[in-house]
Design a protein around this motif. Structure first.
Motif, PDB file in Angstrom:
ATOM      1  N   LEU A 162      11.777   1.127  -1.897  1.00 59.62           N
ATOM      2  CA  LEU A 162      11.386   2.525  -1.732  1.00 59.62           C
ATOM      3  C   LEU A 162      11.354   3.281  -3.062  1.00 59.62           C
ATOM      4  O   LEU A 162      10.787   4.376  -3.139  1.00 59.62           O
ATOM      5  CB  LEU A 162      12.338   3.232  -0.763  1.00 59.62           C
ATOM      6  CG  LEU A 162      12.300   2.740   0.692  1.00 59.62           C
ATOM      7  CD1 LEU A 162      13.380   3.428   1.522  1.00 59.62           C
ATOM      8  CD2 LEU A 162      10.923   2.971   1.309  1.00 59.62           C
ATOM      9  N   LEU A 163      11.949   2.703  -4.094  1.00 61.65           N
ATOM     10  CA  LEU A 163      11.895   3.297  -5.425  1.00 61.65           C
ATOM     11  C   LEU A 163      10.622   2.925  -6.175  1.00 61.65           C
ATOM     12  O   LEU A 163      10.345   3.488  -7.243  1.00 61.65           O
ATOM     13  CB  LEU A 163      13.109   2.848  -6.252  1.00 61.65           C
ATOM     14  CG  LEU A 163      14.468   3.437  -5.866  1.00 61.65           C
ATOM     15  CD1 LEU A 163      15.597   2.698  -6.577  1.00 61.65           C
ATOM     16  CD2 LEU A 163      14.527   4.928  -6.176  1.00 61.65           C
ATOM     17  N   GLN A 164       9.851   1.999  -5.626  1.00 65.04           N
ATOM     18  CA  GLN A 164       8.662   1.510  -6.296  1.00 65.04           C
ATOM     19  C   GLN A 164       7.409   2.196  -5.754  1.00 65.04           C
ATOM     20  O   GLN A 164       7.238   2.306  -4.539  1.00 65.04           O
ATOM     21  CB  GLN A 164       8.538  -0.002  -6.120  1.00 65.04           C
ATOM     22  CG  GLN A 164       9.740  -0.783  -6.616  1.00 65.04           C
ATOM     23  CD  GLN A 164      10.052  -0.505  -8.071  1.00 65.04           C
ATOM     24  OE1 GLN A 164       9.141  -0.476  -8.907  1.00 65.04           O
ATOM     25  NE2 GLN A 164      11.326  -0.300  -8.382  1.00 65.04           N
ATOM     26  N   PRO A 165       6.533   2.660  -6.653  1.00 58.23           N
ATOM     27  CA  PRO A 165       5.308   3.325  -6.180  1.00 58.23           C
ATOM     28  C   PRO A 165       4.340   2.349  -5.527  1.00 58.23           C
ATOM     29  O   PRO A 165       4.196   1.212  -5.969  1.00 58.23           O
ATOM     30  CB  PRO A 165       4.724   3.912  -7.464  1.00 58.23           C
ATOM     31  CG  PRO A 165       5.270   3.065  -8.569  1.00 58.23           C
ATOM     32  CD  PRO A 165       6.638   2.646  -8.119  1.00 58.23           C
ATOM     33  N   ASN A 166       3.701   2.793  -4.481  1.00 58.12           N
ATOM     34  CA  ASN A 166       2.638   2.044  -3.822  1.00 58.12           C
ATOM     35  C   ASN A 166       1.325   2.350  -4.542  1.00 58.12           C
ATOM     36  O   ASN A 166       0.922   3.515  -4.606  1.00 58.12           O
ATOM     37  CB  ASN A 166       2.560   2.462  -2.353  1.00 58.12           C
ATOM     38  CG  ASN A 166       1.500   1.727  -1.578  1.00 58.12           C
ATOM     39  OD1 ASN A 166       0.579   1.115  -2.143  1.00 58.12           O
ATOM     40  ND2 ASN A 166       1.573   1.773  -0.253  1.00 58.12           N
ATOM     41  N   PRO A 167       0.653   1.352  -5.098  1.00 59.79           N
ATOM     42  CA  PRO A 167      -0.567   1.618  -5.882  1.00 59.79           C
ATOM     43  C   PRO A 167      -1.682   2.271  -5.074  1.00 59.79           C
ATOM     44  O   PRO A 167      -2.600   2.854  -5.651  1.00 59.79           O
ATOM     45  CB  PRO A 167      -0.966   0.225  -6.373  1.00 59.79           C
ATOM     46  CG  PRO A 167      -0.287  -0.734  -5.452  1.00 59.79           C
ATOM     47  CD  PRO A 167       0.982  -0.082  -5.047  1.00 59.79           C
ATOM     48  N   ASP A 168      -1.609   2.185  -3.759  1.00 61.55           N
ATOM     49  CA  ASP A 168      -2.645   2.762  -2.906  1.00 61.55           C
ATOM     50  C   ASP A 168      -2.311   4.173  -2.426  1.00 61.55           C
ATOM     51  O   ASP A 168      -3.043   4.739  -1.620  1.00 61.55           O
ATOM     52  CB  ASP A 168      -2.877   1.858  -1.683  1.00 61.55           C
ATOM     53  CG  ASP A 168      -3.353   0.468  -2.075  1.00 61.55           C
ATOM     54  OD1 ASP A 168      -4.130   0.368  -3.045  1.00 61.55           O
ATOM     55  OD2 ASP A 168      -2.930  -0.507  -1.416  1.00 61.55           O
TER      56      ASP A 168
END
Length: 354
Positions: free
Chosen positions: A89-95
């Motif tokens: 959840l700390l990682q951005p979703n590229p989409d």
């Protein structure tokens, strides 16, 4: 007094150290009750204790972030969010096009630039979780981590510099402040694994102003805001407005008070029980509403209005009942350990004391 392992709370005025004694005093009066309404739920410590004791519990709090904690600890019975999922959840979703509300509006106020970016990403990812159990667990670990990384565990001052420039002394925990969200998430997920359980009752957590809550129970526990006679009153909203903002993330932009140095977020700001002049009138409305219930009010000796005023109000509203005022003795709050004159009182009104 039974030893019960309780979640560690960092909330101003939490009754964690006193809840066992409070419960014992209630039991000592041989009161018969099966259900509890915790009207000013806060960190849910009293609700949690009642849940452990097998009662049907209704938790209520005016703030959305507190209610999320209440739903996790009181209403839900397990933690389904894994550590790996929390880190994801700390990682951005590229989409996904992320808003940068915290990064753009709260720089150099509460957290570092890197932490602000993590908060923005995490809360938006958490809001996308379809599984309520996992979503509430995500809120819980984020709110607890944000609190523990703050000097005084509060948000009423823009004092990030205190944390960053702290070089020792009588106050502060630099090591804790600088722990990463990743490290703190692991700690608080372990707490959830330990403290979420099923007591076999249909428990509930609701989100109302205490004056508007229509839930009822055999015993009503009232632990209202406290007004010190020795200093200016800082509202609970002011102390925790940032967390209330995170719980209502998409509304933050329209509710930032830019005139204040700490950019207070005004979501759910209310005068009810936050003005000493109207406190007794607000309390009377509540007491009269629950005429058929046991009333337990927790208060401190050096507040405004006084313990005697609250006691007199309960006598006035419940003339056919017995009112017991119990001094629980000296108690040092975390931010006021040197005040040896603080004392906690229970004011109990009931019609079935044996």
């Amino acid at each position: 007094m039974r030893e019960i392992n309780l979640p560690v709370t960092r909330y101003y005025g939490s009754k964690r150290k006193l809840v066992g004694r409070i419960w014992s005093e209630i039991e000592n009066l041989d009161l018969a009750f099966d259900s509890v309404l915790d009207l000013f739920g806060g960190t849910a410590i009293f609700s949690y204790y009642a849940k452990v004791m097998g009662k049907k519990v209704i938790y209520n709090d005016i703030f959305s972030f507190n209610t999320a904690i209440g739903r996790k600890l009181i209403q839900q019975t397990s933690n389904d969010l894994s550590y790996e999922e929390a880190l994801a959840l700390l990682q951005p979703n590229p989409d996904y096009l992320y808003k940068k509300i915290i990064q753009e509006n709260f720089r150099n106020i509460y957290f570092t630039d890197a932490e602000n970016e993590q908060i923005d990403i995490f809360i938006q990812n958490a809001n996308e979780l379809k599984d309520e159990n996992k979503r509430l667990s995500a809120y819980y670990i984020l709110f607890q981590s944000c609190i523990i990384k703050r000097p005084y565990n509060l948000f009423h001052r823009n004092n990030l510099n205190m944390r960053l420039n702290y070089n020792g002394g009588n106050f502060g925990n630099k090591k804790t402040w600088e722990r990463s969200f990743e490290e703190l998430f692991e700690r608080f997920l372990k707490e959830l694994d330990e403290f979420t359980f099923d007591n076999g009752r249909d428990n509930l957590a609701v989100n109302f102003n205490a004056l508007d809550c229509q839930e009822t129970a055999d015993l009503i526990y009232i632990d209202p805001p406290y007004f010190s006679s020795s200093r200016n009153h800082t509202t609970y909203h002011a102390k925790y407005h940032f967390l209330e903002g995170l719980a209502n993330y998409d509304k933050i932009i329209d509710h930032i008070n830019h005139a204040k140095n700490n950019k207070e977020i005004t979501i759910n700001k209310s005068d009810h029980f936050e003005k000493s002049a109207t406190f007794l009138a607000d309390l009377e409305r509540i007491v009269r509403r629950y005429n058929d219930s046991i009333i337990v009010i927790s208060y401190r000796n050096n507040g405004i209005p006084s313990v005697q005023s609250i006691n007199d109000l309960l006598v006035l509203c419940r003339p056919d009942r017995r009112v017991h005022t119990l001094d629980l003795g000296l108690y040092g709050y975390a931010l006021n350990k040197g005040n040896q004159f603080n004392s906690e009182f229970l004011i109990i009104g009931t019609n079935n004391i044996i």
